[in-house]
Design an enzyme around this catalytic site. Structure first.
Site, PDB file in Angstrom:
ATOM      1  N   GLU A  39       0.800  -1.232   0.000  1.00  0.00           N
ATOM      2  CA  GLU A  39       0.000   0.000   0.000  1.00  0.00           C
ATOM      3  C   GLU A  39       0.827   1.274   0.000  1.00  0.00           C
ATOM      4  O   GLU A  39       0.284   2.353  -0.246  1.00  0.00           O
ATOM      5  CB  GLU A  39      -0.962   0.014   1.196  1.00  0.00           C
ATOM      6  N   ASN A  40       2.138   1.167   0.270  1.00  0.00           N
ATOM      7  CA  ASN A  40       2.987   2.363   0.305  1.00  0.00           C
ATOM      8  C   ASN A  40       4.084   2.360  -0.764  1.00  0.00           C
ATOM      9  O   ASN A  40       5.022   3.149  -0.686  1.00  0.00           O
ATOM     10  CB  ASN A  40       3.687   2.496   1.673  1.00  0.00           C
ATOM     11  N   ASN A  67      -5.099   0.948   4.304  1.00  0.00           N
ATOM     12  CA  ASN A  67      -5.803   2.221   4.145  1.00  0.00           C
ATOM     13  C   ASN A  67      -5.338   3.068   2.960  1.00  0.00           C
ATOM     14  O   ASN A  67      -6.067   3.929   2.494  1.00  0.00           O
ATOM     15  CB  ASN A  67      -5.698   3.033   5.441  1.00  0.00           C
ATOM     16  N   HIS A  68      -4.113   2.833   2.474  1.00  0.00           N
ATOM     17  CA  HIS A  68      -3.623   3.633   1.343  1.00  0.00           C
ATOM     18  C   HIS A  68      -3.855   2.984  -0.020  1.00  0.00           C
ATOM     19  O   HIS A  68      -3.372   3.505  -1.034  1.00  0.00           O
ATOM     20  CB  HIS A  68      -2.125   3.927   1.507  1.00  0.00           C
ATOM     21  N   HIS A 151      -3.822  -5.417   8.962  1.00  0.00           N
ATOM     22  CA  HIS A 151      -3.236  -4.083   8.795  1.00  0.00           C
ATOM     23  C   HIS A 151      -3.880  -3.145   9.807  1.00  0.00           C
ATOM     24  O   HIS A 151      -5.018  -2.715   9.635  1.00  0.00           O
ATOM     25  CB  HIS A 151      -3.495  -3.622   7.352  1.00  0.00           C
ATOM     26  N   HIS A 176       1.334  -1.979   9.073  1.00  0.00           N
ATOM     27  CA  HIS A 176       0.817  -0.598   9.159  1.00  0.00           C
ATOM     28  C   HIS A 176       1.667   0.325  10.015  1.00  0.00           C
ATOM     29  O   HIS A 176       1.823   1.485   9.667  1.00  0.00           O
ATOM     30  CB  HIS A 176      -0.640  -0.538   9.631  1.00  0.00           C
ATOM     31  N   HIS A 178       4.860   0.203  10.559  1.00  0.00           N
ATOM     32  CA  HIS A 178       6.198   0.311   9.955  1.00  0.00           C
ATOM     33  C   HIS A 178       7.316   0.040  10.956  1.00  0.00           C
ATOM     34  O   HIS A 178       8.487   0.228  10.627  1.00  0.00           O
ATOM     35  CB  HIS A 178       6.439   1.685   9.297  1.00  0.00           C
TER      36      HIS A 178
HETATM   37 FE   FE2 Z   1      -1.342   1.567   6.486  1.00  0.00          FE
END
Ligand code: FE2
Length: 261
Positions: A39-40, A67-68, A151, A176, A178
């Site tokens: 997602e990132n 979420n991303h 996540h 999530h 990190h």
């Molecule tokens: Fe996230």
């Protein structure tokens, strides 16, 4: 079988590290399945079709998200047609894409991957616990190897999911935050658990993003989006060994490796 799981892979530094190391890690640890939270991967926010295709070509088998996932809108038609890129299963039912992937690992063993998102200190989503039950009902009984990416922000919510699914899946790993946690273990029912796999990306900043940009966001009201940082690249991942026949985890270990391009 062995499953290699990358947590959040952030921006170009994280992506390049995966592209350069995934084959070596596959061979070194005799890995049958590689998972990654994507997602990132596009500048820290979202994922684009060319980047997703590049990661799949490089040796990643299935990508989860959070979420991303829809930050880059071009992912919408892509995720609808690419079953190897998941979005949380507890998003609204008509959301493009799927939250469960069922397929074969390299050695031919059938596996399922489930993507969930938490609700504590996160955006709105349906109950991940009931969504997990529904996801498991959708998986054929003979698919014993099952991996869940939870996540979520809160340790307690991720830990609760680990215990909730203990004995029903092979592994519950968190993403999530990190930041890799040091609580890996196999729960009594045979589910491998780790609260957060940690980030693959640049540690010369704030969870992968430029420190000055993030400080500015906390100290001013003129919002600006942070760019990713670039130094001190590390790969964080989890390695889970699973009994193919029962789906029970034998072990889980963490990887945290420096990476130089
Ligand atoms: Fe996230």
């Amino acid at each position: 079988m062995k499953i290699l799981i990358f947590g959040d892979v952030v921006g170009r530094p994280g992506r390049v590290a995966v592209l350069e190391r995934v084959q070596d890690l596959r061979e070194q640890h005799e890995v049958d399945l590689v998972l990654l939270n994507a997602e990132n991967v596009a500048g820290g926010f979202g994922v684009t079709p060319p980047i997703a295709d590049g990661l799949l070509r490089a040796g990643v088998d299935v990508m989860t998200s959070g979420n991303h996932i829809f930050d880059k809108q071009e992912v919408i038609p892509y995720i609808a047609a690419q079953p190897r890129l998941l979005r949380p299963a507890n998003y609204p039912p008509d959301t493009p894409g799927k939250g469960v992937w069922i397929g074969e690992a390299r050695g031919g063993v059938r596996v399922a991957v489930v993507n969930l998102i938490g609700r504590v200190f996160m955006g709105a989503a349906d109950d991940p616990f009931r969504a997990a039950d529904a996801a498991l009902r959708s998986i054929p009984e003979d698919v014993r190897v099952r991996v869940v990416d939870m996540h979520a922000e809160a340790t307690s919510e991720k830990s609760a999911m680990g215990w909730y699914l203990d004995g029903r899946v092979s592994a519950v790993v968190g993403t999530h935050t990190h930041v890799q946690t040091a609580d890996e273990r196999v729960l009594p029912g045979g589910t491998a658990y780790l609260t957060d796999v940690g980030m693959t990306g640049s540690y010369d900043g704030v969870i992968g993003m430029d420190a000055q940009d993030v400080i500015a966001r906390f100290t001013s009201v003129t919002m600006r989006r942070a760019g990713h940082s670039s130094g001190d690249v590390r790969i964080c991942a989890a390695l889970v060994e699973v009994d193919d026949g029962t789906g029970r985890a034998r072990s889980i270990s963490r990887l945290s490796l420096p990476h130089e391009s």
